[in-house]
Design an enzyme around this catalytic site. Structure first.
Site, PDB file in Angstrom:
ATOM      1  N   SER A 120       0.825  -1.208   0.000  1.00 40.43           N
ATOM      2  CA  SER A 120       0.000   0.000   0.000  1.00 40.43           C
ATOM      3  C   SER A 120       0.859   1.258   0.000  1.00 40.43           C
ATOM      4  O   SER A 120       2.002   1.261   0.466  1.00 40.43           O
ATOM      5  CB  SER A 120      -0.910   0.002   1.229  1.00 40.43           C
ATOM      6  OG  SER A 120      -1.667  -1.181   1.292  1.00 40.43           O
TER       7      SER A 120
HETATM    8  N1  SAH Z   1      -0.657  -4.125   3.892  1.00 36.85           N
HETATM    9  C1  SAH Z   1      -0.240  -4.894   2.757  1.00 36.85           C
HETATM   10  C2  SAH Z   1      -1.346  -4.917   1.735  1.00 36.85           C
HETATM   11  C3  SAH Z   1      -1.200  -5.968   0.709  1.00 36.85           C
HETATM   12  S1  SAH Z   1      -2.478  -6.011  -0.510  1.00 36.85           S
HETATM   13  C4  SAH Z   1       1.016  -4.238   2.183  1.00 36.85           C
HETATM   14  O1  SAH Z   1       1.102  -3.018   2.249  1.00 36.85           O
HETATM   15  O2  SAH Z   1       1.868  -4.946   1.660  1.00 36.85           O
HETATM   16  C5  SAH Z   1      -3.697  -6.980   0.288  1.00 36.85           C
HETATM   17  C6  SAH Z   1      -3.337  -8.385   0.662  1.00 36.85           C
HETATM   18  O3  SAH Z   1      -4.529  -9.018   1.109  1.00 36.85           O
HETATM   19  C7  SAH Z   1      -2.790  -9.246  -0.467  1.00 36.85           C
HETATM   20  O4  SAH Z   1      -1.566  -9.782  -0.073  1.00 36.85           O
HETATM   21  C8  SAH Z   1      -3.840 -10.361  -0.628  1.00 36.85           C
HETATM   22  O5  SAH Z   1      -3.283 -11.620  -0.980  1.00 36.85           O
HETATM   23  C9  SAH Z   1      -4.461 -10.389   0.747  1.00 36.85           C
HETATM   24  N2  SAH Z   1      -5.811 -10.952   0.837  1.00 36.85           N
HETATM   25  C10 SAH Z   1      -6.855 -10.804  -0.007  1.00 36.85           C
HETATM   26  N3  SAH Z   1      -7.921 -11.473   0.459  1.00 36.85           N
HETATM   27  C11 SAH Z   1      -7.541 -12.052   1.634  1.00 36.85           C
HETATM   28  C12 SAH Z   1      -8.185 -12.883   2.600  1.00 36.85           C
HETATM   29  N4  SAH Z   1      -9.454 -13.265   2.500  1.00 36.85           N
HETATM   30  N5  SAH Z   1      -7.479 -13.269   3.676  1.00 36.85           N
HETATM   31  C13 SAH Z   1      -6.183 -12.898   3.838  1.00 36.85           C
HETATM   32  N6  SAH Z   1      -5.524 -12.135   2.963  1.00 36.85           N
HETATM   33  C14 SAH Z   1      -6.194 -11.711   1.872  1.00 36.85           C
END
Ligand code: SAH
Length: 223
Positions: free
Chosen positions: A71
């Site tokens: 993000s």
């Molecule tokens: N805070 C993280 C955001 C990553 S994007 C950063 O800044 O790196 C969001 C993440 O949510 C992705 O890695 C995706 O695989 C995960 N995601 C999506 N649906 C999910 C679920 N049901 N349970 C766990 N993770 C999930």
């Protein structure tokens, strides 16, 4: 010499991190001293792909593989500020992704429980957190829309992916007085919602528009 050029690039990255803190956070109203301290400290460049290290402190989300993104720093700071953590909390994070926000949470609360759907990201994230010695983090591979009932209740829950509505298990796993932050909306744009647990149920406030990747899963989007 390799060592001095390496030192130079580390200094350049530290400079970029300080500029990120000033221009993307402080100048835009993210000024909680604990959040600022954590974002000054955590080396975001270790959480991006090697090819993107020089863009690690840009004002953007960046790809981390598997169609997911780390993000934008501002939104991470904004969400952490809204959680108003004091340092004693147990926090559930849904969507570990790069684990950058996980490391910040590790600085800001007592225990972090983070759930990631994709094993590859969870494994990579764990490795960086171990390298930085964040031992107060537990990571679980699974569907985060189910929460992580084993360690509930949580003083705060932060969801880093956009959902159609608040997943019911997350509402149930929030402690009384606890705060939940989650992007809610359709798949292209969402409103960041802050929900507090009161004796009469969840009380929601809208914090503004945002755009996250999809929260997939039983109580999220299908896919
Ligand atoms: N805070 C993280 C955001 C990553 S994007 C950063 O800044 O790196 C969001 C993440 O949510 C992705 O890695 C995706 O695989 C995960 N995601 C999506 N649906 C999910 C679920 N049901 N349970 C766990 N993770 C999930």
């Amino acid at each position: 010499m390799a060592v001095s050029s390496n030192n130079r690039s580390v200094t350049a990255l530290e400079g970029a991190r300080e500029r990120m803190v000033q221009t993307q956070l402080l100048d835009r109203g993210v000024n909680d001293p604990r959040v600022i301290h954590a974002m000054r400290k955590v080396p975001r460049h270790l959480f991006v792909e090697p090819a993107l290290v020089n863009r690690a402190y840009d004002d953007d989300p960046l790809p981390i593989g598997a169609k997911q993104t780390i993000s934008q720093p501002y939104i991470v700071g904004y969400m952490l500020q809204a959680l108003a953590l004091k340092g004693t909390e147990r926090v559930l994070e849904i969507g570990t992704g790069s684990a950058y926000q996980t490391a910040l949470l590790a600085e800001l609360c007592a225990n972090v429980f983070s759930v990631e759907k994709l094993r590859r990201l969870a494994v990579q994230g764990r490795a960086v957190l171990d390298e930085l010695r964040y031992y107060n983090v537990a990571i679980h591979v699974g569907d985060g829309t189910l929460g992580w009932s084993e360690h509930a209740p949580y003083d705060a829950i932060v969801v880093a992916a956009g959902a159609p509505r608040v997943p019911e298990p997350l509402a149930q796993q929030l402690a009384g007085g606890g705060r939940l932050i989650i992007p809610i909306g359709d798949q292209t744009s969402q409103v960041l919602k802050l929900a507090s647990r009161t004796p009469s149920g969840l009380e929601e406030t809208s914090l503004g528009e945002c755009r996250f990747v999809k929260l997939l899963g039983k109580y999220g989007w299908p896919g």
